[in-house]
Scaffold this motif. Sequence first.
Motif, PDB file in Angstrom:
ATOM      1  N   ASP A 264      42.575 116.608  18.632  1.00  0.00           N
ATOM      2  CA  ASP A 264      43.775 116.118  17.474  1.00  0.00           C
ATOM      3  C   ASP A 264      44.584 116.635  17.411  1.00  0.00           C
ATOM      4  O   ASP A 264      43.940 117.653  16.800  1.00  0.00           O
ATOM      5  CB  ASP A 264      43.176 114.627  16.869  1.00  0.00           C
ATOM      6  N   THR A 265      45.755 116.580  17.839  1.00  0.00           N
ATOM      7  CA  THR A 265      46.655 117.821  17.746  1.00  0.00           C
ATOM      8  C   THR A 265      47.692 116.402  16.864  1.00  0.00           C
ATOM      9  O   THR A 265      49.624 116.945  17.050  1.00  0.00           O
ATOM     10  CB  THR A 265      46.887 118.469  19.015  1.00  0.00           C
ATOM     11  N   ALA A 266      47.819 115.581  16.884  1.00  0.00           N
ATOM     12  CA  ALA A 266      48.494 114.506  16.556  1.00  0.00           C
ATOM     13  C   ALA A 266      49.362 114.014  15.112  1.00  0.00           C
ATOM     14  O   ALA A 266      48.835 112.713  14.548  1.00  0.00           O
ATOM     15  CB  ALA A 266      48.314 113.444  17.285  1.00  0.00           C
ATOM     16  N   HIS A 267      49.814 115.414  15.023  1.00  0.00           N
ATOM     17  CA  HIS A 267      50.120 115.280  13.330  1.00  0.00           C
ATOM     18  C   HIS A 267      50.683 116.647  13.250  1.00  0.00           C
ATOM     19  O   HIS A 267      50.847 117.799  13.851  1.00  0.00           O
ATOM     20  CB  HIS A 267      48.938 115.786  11.668  1.00  0.00           C
ATOM     21  N   PRO A 268      51.591 116.685  12.090  1.00  0.00           N
ATOM     22  CA  PRO A 268      52.769 117.411  12.135  1.00  0.00           C
ATOM     23  C   PRO A 268      52.022 118.845  11.806  1.00  0.00           C
ATOM     24  O   PRO A 268      51.000 119.518  10.641  1.00  0.00           O
ATOM     25  CB  PRO A 268      53.343 116.835  10.511  1.00  0.00           C
ATOM     26  N   VAL A 269      52.469 119.829  12.164  1.00  0.00           N
ATOM     27  CA  VAL A 269      52.128 121.188  11.578  1.00  0.00           C
ATOM     28  C   VAL A 269      51.175 120.807  10.110  1.00  0.00           C
ATOM     29  O   VAL A 269      52.635 121.477   9.083  1.00  0.00           O
ATOM     30  CB  VAL A 269      53.317 122.528  11.182  1.00  0.00           C
ATOM     31  N   GLY A 270      50.534 121.911   9.694  1.00  0.00           N
ATOM     32  CA  GLY A 270      50.061 121.739   8.492  1.00  0.00           C
ATOM     33  C   GLY A 270      49.222 120.225   8.071  1.00  0.00           C
ATOM     34  O   GLY A 270      48.424 121.151   6.580  1.00  0.00           O
ATOM     35  N   CYS A 271      49.063 119.703   8.536  1.00  0.00           N
ATOM     36  CA  CYS A 271      48.554 118.024   8.293  1.00  0.00           C
ATOM     37  C   CYS A 271      47.769 118.618   9.011  1.00  0.00           C
ATOM     38  O   CYS A 271      46.960 118.955   9.943  1.00  0.00           O
ATOM     39  CB  CYS A 271      49.657 117.258   8.955  1.00  0.00           C
TER      40      CYS A 271
ATOM     41  N   LEU B  14      49.822 113.164   3.901  1.00  0.00           N
ATOM     42  CA  LEU B  14      49.652 114.289   4.996  1.00  0.00           C
ATOM     43  C   LEU B  14      48.208 113.802   5.894  1.00  0.00           C
ATOM     44  O   LEU B  14      48.862 114.019   7.005  1.00  0.00           O
ATOM     45  CB  LEU B  14      49.592 115.869   4.102  1.00  0.00           C
ATOM     46  N   ASP B  15      47.062 114.242   5.445  1.00  0.00           N
ATOM     47  CA  ASP B  15      46.075 113.654   6.324  1.00  0.00           C
ATOM     48  C   ASP B  15      45.682 112.762   7.058  1.00  0.00           C
ATOM     49  O   ASP B  15      45.767 111.545   6.319  1.00  0.00           O
ATOM     50  CB  ASP B  15      45.096 114.859   6.401  1.00  0.00           C
ATOM     51  N   SER B  16      45.339 112.410   7.853  1.00  0.00           N
ATOM     52  CA  SER B  16      44.899 111.068   8.287  1.00  0.00           C
ATOM     53  C   SER B  16      43.239 110.924   7.884  1.00  0.00           C
ATOM     54  O   SER B  16      42.521 111.982   7.898  1.00  0.00           O
ATOM     55  CB  SER B  16      44.349 111.250   9.524  1.00  0.00           C
ATOM     56  N   GLU B  17      43.560 109.589   7.328  1.00  0.00           N
ATOM     57  CA  GLU B  17      42.583 109.642   6.386  1.00  0.00           C
ATOM     58  C   GLU B  17      41.997 107.939   6.203  1.00  0.00           C
ATOM     59  O   GLU B  17      42.865 107.258   6.918  1.00  0.00           O
ATOM     60  CB  GLU B  17      42.786 109.255   4.837  1.00  0.00           C
ATOM     61  N   CYS B  18      40.727 107.294   6.519  1.00  0.00           N
ATOM     62  CA  CYS B  18      40.935 105.824   6.217  1.00  0.00           C
ATOM     63  C   CYS B  18      39.357 105.321   4.570  1.00  0.00           C
ATOM     64  O   CYS B  18      38.698 106.449   5.341  1.00  0.00           O
ATOM     65  CB  CYS B  18      40.136 105.897   7.596  1.00  0.00           C
ATOM     66  N   ASP B  19      40.113 104.841   4.017  1.00  0.00           N
ATOM     67  CA  ASP B  19      38.916 104.043   3.105  1.00  0.00           C
ATOM     68  C   ASP B  19      37.882 103.166   3.663  1.00  0.00           C
ATOM     69  O   ASP B  19      39.383 102.556   3.570  1.00  0.00           O
ATOM     70  CB  ASP B  19      39.189 104.539   1.923  1.00  0.00           C
ATOM     71  N   VAL B  20      36.437 102.969   3.028  1.00  0.00           N
ATOM     72  CA  VAL B  20      36.977 101.244   3.068  1.00  0.00           C
ATOM     73  C   VAL B  20      36.891 100.947   1.967  1.00  0.00           C
ATOM     74  O   VAL B  20      36.342 101.479   0.547  1.00  0.00           O
ATOM     75  CB  VAL B  20      36.006 100.918   4.113  1.00  0.00           C
ATOM     76  N   PHE B  21      36.412  99.008   1.367  1.00  0.00           N
ATOM     77  CA  PHE B  21      36.047  99.142  -0.007  1.00  0.00           C
ATOM     78  C   PHE B  21      35.830  98.060   0.081  1.00  0.00           C
ATOM     79  O   PHE B  21      35.692  97.032   0.665  1.00  0.00           O
ATOM     80  CB  PHE B  21      37.312  99.328  -0.782  1.00  0.00           C
TER      81      PHE B  21
END
Length: 513
Positions: free
Chosen positions: A140-147, A389-396
């Motif tokens: 996966d390269t679909a993010h800004p540089v550094g993310c 910044l980073d792609s994240e996912c939480d559930v609750f």
Amino acid sequence: MSKNGNTDPSRVSHLDPSVEPGVWRYAKATRASVIVDAADYFALMQEAMLNSRRRILLIGWDFDTRIHLERGRRWWQRPWKRGYPSRLGSFIAWLARHRKHLDIRILKWSVGALSTIGRASMWWDLTRWFRHRRINFKFDTAHPVGCTHHQKIAVLDNQVAVCGGIDITDQRWDTSEHKEDDPRRTTPRGKPYRPWHDATMMMEGEVSLALAELGEDRWTRAGGEQLPEVADRPGSPWPSALEAQFENVEIGIARTRAAYRDWDRVNEIEQLYLQQIARAKRFIYAESQYFASRSVGEAIIDRLQEDDPPEIVIVHPCHADGWLEQQAMDHARAELVRAIEEADAKKRFSIWSPFSGETAIYVHAKIMIVDDEILRIGSANLNNRSMGLDSECDVFVDSTRDGNGHAAEAIASLRRKLLGEHCGLDEREVGQLLSRYGSMAGLIDHSRGDGTRTLRRYHPPDLNGAQRTLAESALLDPEDPDDMFEPFAKGGLFRKGSRLARFREKFRRIRET
């Protein structure tokens, strides 16, 4: 969604906006369970993958094909006795050969490709996988540089899904005993590693379709083709060994994603943290790999200055994993905790690190429990990167929502179980000691448990000038991708005009007078 529960191709890569601030989607789960520590998760995940017949979609920060999903086999318990291998690379190939209609998709963070350079046998596995037309592996390269791509999601047959903090990779496997020395806890090269604490949640039902949509969106953003529909099948991949902690509950999903190309920034996870911290009445229990978020720090200080603040307990590792991470996170943590403690006149905030004997247990879990009413778990840490910044996912699970009231006892039980794991206590003892001492900090201070597993209070160390400058700059833990290139332009952790900066100035004047 199409009538069989698959994503409408016209909507992939154009996900719906938040249904409310801090929440992307609500969806029902017929059953769900939190899985604590990777020994159980790897074994349960292997059973769930064996039960899958249509599609396995795995999305993670890292995958290491060299690891074994089961540990501690005796010499007579050979893989062929069970009919399938335990080593991940061989197991995925075995599934492709023996499940004729199974489509396997694996997405791994692109910079994580560097970690495979020293994994010679992993390149061999990828070469073997390439020969199977039903195994597709992508970076996966679909993010800004550094993310980074940091989500840890699995979706099986669009019926069972996983979201949490555990990557299927090296140095994650451990039991909840976290023995100081465990001969099974070794790298693929046979090198022992420290105890490791982690957690994730497995879910079944409609919520799996929502996470499938999120996963397919991530796959196409990374350059993958639109995924074919998943045909209906009888039964469920849910592992028979996993008892449901929650049944028929509504689960919320929150995301983080940096703005990139024509995709908007998403900060639902940060909004949800601020809302849930603000609504706590009695206590907040949290586990996180890092503690360095300016916005979370400000929200905690706001609560601690109230007349009757909630108790706030955070469990995290002694030090970040690796020299660079320590420079980024450990110094920022020290300055943030120092600011919070200055505001904590009623001594309601404490932060702890778990030990097994004299060996520190590394905390990689990302959990928060509020008033035994809300449980959240996912990939996001309490640092700036996870907020923006980073792609994240939480559930609750929020037991105060209509139809979720029956989930409250399971949430309370999980908090007692986690405290018991860290303090070497049985869950029933934890309940008794909480009643006796009136707080989680009181329980931790007075309990000795089994004498092996303990929580030790964190005290921020004094930093030298260079360390303080680095901590306050947020150079390696920025709030926005642009901050990585101009780290001092906005002032970092105590940026001018921020509430955290005003808090620090206020308490500095109080000390001086």
